[in-house]
Design a protein around this motif. Sequence first.
Motif, short mmCIF file in Angstrom:
data_model
loop_
_atom_site.label_atom_id
_atom_site.label_comp_id
_atom_site.label_asym_id
_atom_site.label_seq_id
_atom_site.Cartn_x
_atom_site.Cartn_y
_atom_site.Cartn_z
N SER A 1 0.82 -1.24 -0.07
CA SER A 1 0.04 0.13 0.04
C SER A 1 0.93 0.94 -0.09
O SER A 1 2.04 1.25 0.45
N GLN B 1 -4.83 -0.11 -0.36
CA GLN B 1 -5.22 -0.40 1.15
C GLN B 1 -5.65 -1.74 1.20
O GLN B 1 -6.50 -2.28 0.26
N SER C 1 0.41 5.17 1.25
CA SER C 1 -0.22 6.20 1.89
C SER C 1 0.43 7.77 1.62
O SER C 1 1.42 7.99 1.74
#
Length: 895
Positions: free
Chosen positions: A643, A675, A645
């Motif tokens: 993932s 995610q 971020s």
Amino acid sequence: MPIRIQFYGYLFLLKAILLSFALLCLSAMVLRAQTTHRLSGSLIDSLKNAVPGANVKVISGTDTLIGVTNNDGEFSIRGINTQHIGLIFESIGYRILKAAYTFKEGERNVMLNPIILQNKFTQLKDVEVKARLNPVRIMKDTIEYNAAAYTIRQNDVVSDLLKQMQGIRVDEQGNVSTMGQPLTRLRVNGEDFFTNDVKEFVRQLPAAIIARVQVIEDYGDEANFTGVKTGEPVKLLNLVTKPNLNKGNFGNINTSGGTNRKLGLNASGNLWQDDKQIGLNGAVSSTDNRTGFNENRQLSLNMRNKIQEGLSASANYRLNQSHNRTRQDTYVETVNTIGTIINESGNENRAEADTHNLNVNVQSVTKKAYFQSSLNGSFVDRDNNIQVNSVQRGIIRQDLLTNNNGNFRSPAINGSMIWARRTRVPGRSFSVSLSGNSGLSKSSEEVFNNIGYYDRYTGAPVKDSILNRVIDTRNHSSNVSAEVRYSYPLKAGLDSLVKENIDFSYGLSMSNTYTRFQTRAGTDSWNSSLVDSLSSLYSSLFLAHHAAVNYRYQSPRVTYNIGINAQPSLLASEFIGREGKINQRQFNFSPVARIGYTWPDNKNFSFAYSGVSAAPAFNQLQPVPDARNLQNVIIGNPDLKPSFSHNGNASFNVSSLKTGSTFMFSLNGALVQNQVAANVVLVKDTLNSLKQETRFENTSGNYNVGGMVSYAQPFLYNQLNVQVLSSVNLANNVFFLNDQMKRNERINFAQSVSLSYNRKRYGLSANVLYDYSSNRYAIFFANERNIETWQFNFSANAYLDDGFSAGVNASKSLYSGFLVNAGNPLLINAHIQKAFLKNRQATVALHAYDILNQANNLMRSITENSVTDIRTAQITQYVILTFTMRLNKFGANSM
């Protein structure tokens, strides 16, 4: 004719004189411009804290140039036209400093070393001067509180002082936070202090020795040395002591006994002498009643010493032992596309744990070089027994009785090294950091299940199933990372308060995991057989690179950097003994941005953005079923990707020098790509009933946005304080139900108004809190799960001359929306105490807690498609008698 010739002769002479005068003036101007100097520097006090608002006078020949230091104590004065100058530094509360300086040949811009101003002490006899003190000062990366603006009573510790300060919260366990962020590290006078544990020392250090409290956004010691700030900062608490109180001996002995077999003994001693620090702490406590048993033992030893100038070392060891027995009632509501599952359970947990931690650190700081190396080791040994009796209804009707006996052991070691160096060119620096860790965790669990099945339609009992399993897990993980950073100044050789740099960095991180997961069916580990379908050997490698280039600008008011960061990554996994290897490659670009602006009138603003990659966890990757919870079996997905971020945060702080009011605002947000989200599916079991399985998928759309606002206004010379605090948080979580994408939207809003009035003889405080939490699923039949809480708090304390003091606090809560009966408890606590001996260093106190016996100990948690309410069985009504002896001595005579 001669007259005309003579006239033209005079005219020519006049022109020549005027031209010569003009050339002379021009030459003087050029010469003046060529010999003009600029002088820059900074003023600090004896504790190395900036001195803002000071007058700086430069006497240059017959001219006097005047400047004023900014919030960071810095000044810069231009237009100096003589080689020899006089200097005068003046500031309220400090002695006047006079000096002289001579510019060297060809020297135009000079940056002086920090100039130290000495405190000035003036004693006024028989005269009381009352003036309003500004409690808060806003600086770059720092919020500073003036301790003299708050009420400090005899025997108050630092935590008592922090409770009065705007934007700072100290909870019942002693944890300190500011604007919702925890303060994770402690320093005193800018230096490391014993173990740097905030919670431990704010309850030991007396408040009377503190002059100022600083909350600092800290990027680490390497960033402080090189000026290159990377990553996310942590909140650091720096305590500035009063003059000559920066060393001493302190500690205490505390014994207690009360109802419900409550017993406790705590003893601590700390030696703080200049550059040497030695601390020893031990504690034993126990409670034994009808709701449970808790016994805890703790021992810690820490040492810190300055070996030689610029070189220091520290070491600390901590042992924690616990033996606990607790009971909990749990209510879980789980939604699905075809209905709702309700699970009510009673849990009893018995656990014994030993935890060892050892840390050794060496640090060297010189004018040109910085070196830091640390080594940490830990070992955890835990035995536990968990008994769960659950009743499940709704679309799945089952009863489950579980008995789980387990042992968990986890030795781990990690180390790091940082080396940085400044070159002869101002602003140019080079640094290298290395870190690594290795850990082994082993667990063995004997799980005994008795499942009662019921008909889905009639509810009649169908069958009982008994299943005994032995689950062994062995996980070895290691990580090695390295990073190189280089900063190149764009204005090399110029001494200036304005700095521009290009920063380059490259880093590599490699994480390796090897896991053996074995499930055996049988009565115990000696009488069982391996179940291949529930066992696996798994290894994974996560390799992440990052390369960044940034432009960085620094001035007394403005700092910013902007750049770009490339993060390629590789996630490789293999299930040994099975065909196929899986490689997941990612390449992410993200901007790097950080800006800060400081106004001269006590205001600052900051904004930062960063992006980071993260690998899935082991249980999310392994495709072998983890059936420890038979009502929710977990099956990983080896095709998961890492993932990424995107994180951003902003803050704005302002404090009025005129009124003393303080306004603080913070905003943060995160958006996650790929995610790892849960996919909860309902599948048929062998008895044609249903059971849940949790699998995992990559998805996007998860985000979280939150903000907090605090406003505080002092009155009556800071004795009366009013504070308003608001916070809001919005979250969108994406998950899957039966392979269909769903959303869980959460909203949390909190509003509080606090009032406190503090005098030497008494203190009053009141607080009203409203909290609203909404949880909404994107499923047509799922109800919104909203909680509303009103809380009204009041406390009063009185302090008498003869050492007696007494106090009472009350809290009334109004709850709505919990899945279990929360009640509306009224909690009342009271105490009375007597201080005696020299300097009132001994105290006997009697405390009564929850006099009406109405506490409920409720907690709510929310996952993708479940809401869980937990009530812990605990007796909160008790009376306890304590004796405390404080052994404090600070200052020059403390040795």
